[in-house]
Motif scaffolding. Structure first.
Motif, mmCIF file in Angstrom:
data_model
loop_
_atom_site.group_PDB
_atom_site.id
_atom_site.type_symbol
_atom_site.label_atom_id
_atom_site.label_comp_id
_atom_site.label_asym_id
_atom_site.label_seq_id
_atom_site.Cartn_x
_atom_site.Cartn_y
_atom_site.Cartn_z
ATOM 1 N N PHE A 193 -3.894 -4.515 10.147
ATOM 2 C CA PHE A 193 -4.847 -5.625 10.200
ATOM 3 C C PHE A 193 -4.983 -6.270 8.825
ATOM 4 N N GLU A 226 -8.834 -1.441 27.341
ATOM 5 C CA GLU A 226 -8.833 -2.724 26.631
ATOM 6 C C GLU A 226 -7.969 -2.678 25.360
ATOM 7 N N SER A 227 -8.006 -1.543 24.638
ATOM 8 C CA SER A 227 -7.172 -1.404 23.444
ATOM 9 C C SER A 227 -5.710 -1.494 23.843
ATOM 10 N N PHE A 285 2.977 -3.176 15.160
ATOM 11 C CA PHE A 285 1.542 -3.508 15.196
ATOM 12 C C PHE A 285 0.953 -3.008 16.514
ATOM 13 N N PHE A 299 -11.938 -0.559 13.733
ATOM 14 C CA PHE A 299 -12.986 0.191 14.423
ATOM 15 C C PHE A 299 -13.313 -0.486 15.751
ATOM 16 N N TYR A 300 -13.369 -1.828 15.704
ATOM 17 C CA TYR A 300 -13.727 -2.566 16.915
ATOM 18 C C TYR A 300 -12.702 -2.329 18.016
ATOM 19 N N VAL A 301 -11.410 -2.421 17.651
ATOM 20 C CA VAL A 301 -10.356 -2.249 18.655
ATOM 21 C C VAL A 301 -10.418 -0.843 19.261
ATOM 22 N N LEU A 302 -10.719 0.149 18.403
ATOM 23 C CA LEU A 302 -10.804 1.522 18.908
ATOM 24 C C LEU A 302 -12.017 1.723 19.807
ATOM 25 N N SER A 303 -13.070 0.938 19.539
ATOM 26 C CA SER A 303 -14.305 1.124 20.305
ATOM 27 C C SER A 303 -14.293 0.366 21.628
ATOM 28 N N LEU A 304 -13.221 -0.398 21.886
ATOM 29 C CA LEU A 304 -13.146 -1.161 23.134
ATOM 30 C C LEU A 304 -13.150 -0.212 24.326
ATOM 31 N N PRO A 305 -13.713 -0.658 25.460
ATOM 32 C CA PRO A 305 -13.762 0.219 26.636
ATOM 33 C C PRO A 305 -12.354 0.565 27.141
ATOM 34 N N LEU A 311 -3.482 1.635 11.293
ATOM 35 C CA LEU A 311 -3.962 0.455 12.021
ATOM 36 C C LEU A 311 -4.722 -0.481 11.080
ATOM 37 N N ALA A 326 0.751 0.698 16.575
ATOM 38 C CA ALA A 326 -0.323 1.221 15.726
ATOM 39 C C ALA A 326 -1.634 1.283 16.498
ATOM 40 N N ILE A 327 -1.880 0.273 17.330
ATOM 41 C CA ILE A 327 -3.093 0.261 18.154
ATOM 42 C C ILE A 327 -3.057 1.421 19.145
ATOM 43 N N LYS A 347 -5.568 4.603 19.070
ATOM 44 C CA LYS A 347 -6.439 4.790 20.238
ATOM 45 C C LYS A 347 -6.219 6.164 20.865
ATOM 46 N N GLN A 355 -10.927 -2.886 8.290
ATOM 47 C CA GLN A 355 -11.625 -1.690 8.780
ATOM 48 C C GLN A 355 -12.485 -2.042 9.995
ATOM 49 N N ARG A 356 -13.237 -3.130 9.833
ATOM 50 C CA ARG A 356 -14.140 -3.542 10.901
ATOM 51 C C ARG A 356 -13.362 -3.844 12.183
ATOM 52 N N LEU A 357 -12.228 -4.571 12.039
ATOM 53 C CA LEU A 357 -11.426 -4.941 13.204
ATOM 54 C C LEU A 357 -10.820 -3.693 13.852
#
Lengths: 199, 199
Positions: free
Chosen positions: A15, A40-41, B44, A31-37, A11, B47-48, B52, A27-29
Motif C-alpha cells: 500500500f 470482502e478482502s 499485490f 488494517f482496514y482491508v484485514l478488518s473487512l467482513p 501488505l 499480499a492481501i 488475511k 497501515q490504516r489501509l
C-alpha cells in the motif's frame, strides 16, 4: 523494526508503494482491508487480478479497454478523421462527460517530463505517428494539460505530425466558464485576451 | 455513467471504499496498480490474501499476530501483571518504540463512539474483563487517545474493572516533551498544572 507479522508488513509495504500513500496511511489501509467482513478482502484481491487480466490498451487509441477495441473506436458513428490526444485515460472521461465531442482519442499514458526521466519513448507517441501516417486523419487536437509538461509534449508531438500535412490544433486557453475574473491569474487573463473572438 | 471496463470500474470501487480514499484517488490508485510491471499486480493481490489468511487476533491481548500468541504475550520476560489498554494495534507500536514499557497490552480495536454507532459490544472489552477476572493482574493502564471518545471509553472500562479490586490508571496529561509553551493549548496547560509534581 518489523513489529507486525511479516504478511501484514508486506501488505503495508504494498500500500505504501501506491502514489500519494505514506507509511501511516498504508497501515490504516492494510488494517482496514484485514478488518473487512468475510470474503470482502478476498474480493478486493480478486478485483485486482480480474482487472489486470482483462484490461489492456485499445490497439487503436491506447485507451484502457477489456474488448478487442475500446467503445469509442468500435463506435461506427464516431468521426475517425479527428483525433483528440490526451495524457491519461481519465482525460477521455472528462471529454465524454460533455457528450459534445464526436471524434476519437489517443491516450499518451503520460507527458514528457525530464525531471521524472519520462521521454517520448516512454509514451504512446510512435503509435500516434503510425496512426496518422496511415492516412484518413484531418485534424489532431492536442489536449494535454495547460502546464509546462503538457505544452512541451503538445509541441513535440505537433512537430512530429507536421510532415504528414495534418492540421494540428491545441485546446483554447482562456477563463473557465462560470469563474470569476477577480480570481483569474494573470497568465490565464493574458491568454484569454490573446485568443479573444469577435462577437 | 460506467465508462471504464467493468473490471476496472469494480477495482476503482474497491479502492474508493477504503477510508480516506475518494473517487478520483481511487481511479489513480487503480490505474497505478494496473500499470505495475509484470507480476507486481498479482503480488499485490497475493499480499492481501496472505495477510488475511495468516493474520488474526492474539487470543490473550487481541493484538494482530500470525502466531499462536502475539510476540509480547509469548515473551516470558514481560510483566503479565500490568496491562496497557490501547484502541488500535498501531498504538502498541508507539509504546514498543519507546522500549520502556515492560508490561503487556490489550487492544480494544476502536473506541466507543455513539456518533458512529460503536458501542461497548463492538469492542474487545468483554475479553479484557474476562482477562482481569482470571486474576494475576495488578494494574490496568488506560491508554486510549486523550479525546472525548478515548476518555469516555477509558471511564467506561475503568468502571467495569473496579469490582475486581484492580488498580486502574490513565496516562498523564501534560505538555509534550520538546514542545513550546507558547503553542500549548489552554486545556493541556490546565491539565499540566493540575498534574504538577514536586521536583
Amino acid at each position: 523494526m518489523a513489529f507486525f507479522p511479516p504478511s501484514l508488513e508486506n501488505l503495508i509495504d504494498k500500500f505504501a508503494a501506491l502514489p500519494g500513500v505514506g507509511k501511516k496511511s498504508a497501515q490504516r489501509l492494510a488494517f482496514y482491508v484485514l478488518s473487512l467482513p468475510d470474503g470482502e478482502s478476498e474480493r478486493f484481491a480478486q478485483a485486482i487480478l480480474d482487472a489486470k487480466k482483462s484490461v489492456h490498451c485499445c490497439p487503436v487509441c491506447q485507451n484502457l479497454t477489456d474488448g478487442e477495441k475500446c467503445a469509442v473506436c468500435a463506435d461506427e458513428k464516431r468521426d475517425k478523421g479527428v483525433i483528440c490526444v490526451v495524457a491519461e485515460p481519465r482525460d477521455v472521461l472528462s471529454f465524454e462527460r460533455g457528450r459534445e465531442y464526436k471524434g476519437v482519442y489517443h491516450v499518451l499514458h503520460g507527458v514528457m517530463s525530464p525531471m521524472n526521466h519520462i521521454g517520448p519513448d516512454d509514451l504512446k507517441i510512435s503509435e500516434l505517428v503510425e496512426r496518422v501516417s496511415m492516412g484518413g486523419v484531418e485534424e489532431v487536437i492536442m489536449a494535454t494539460n495547460p502546464d509546462t509538461e503538457g505544452d512541451t509534449t503538445a509541441m513535440y508531438v505537433s512537430r512530429l505530425l507536421k510532415p504528414f500535412g495534418v492540421k494540428v490544433s491545441r485546446l483554447a486557453y482562456g477563463i473557465p466558464v462560470g469563474s470569476n475574473l477577480e480570481y483569474a491569474d494573470e497568465a490565464t487573463l493574458s491568454r484569454a485576451l490573446e485568443g479573444r473572438r469577435e462577437m
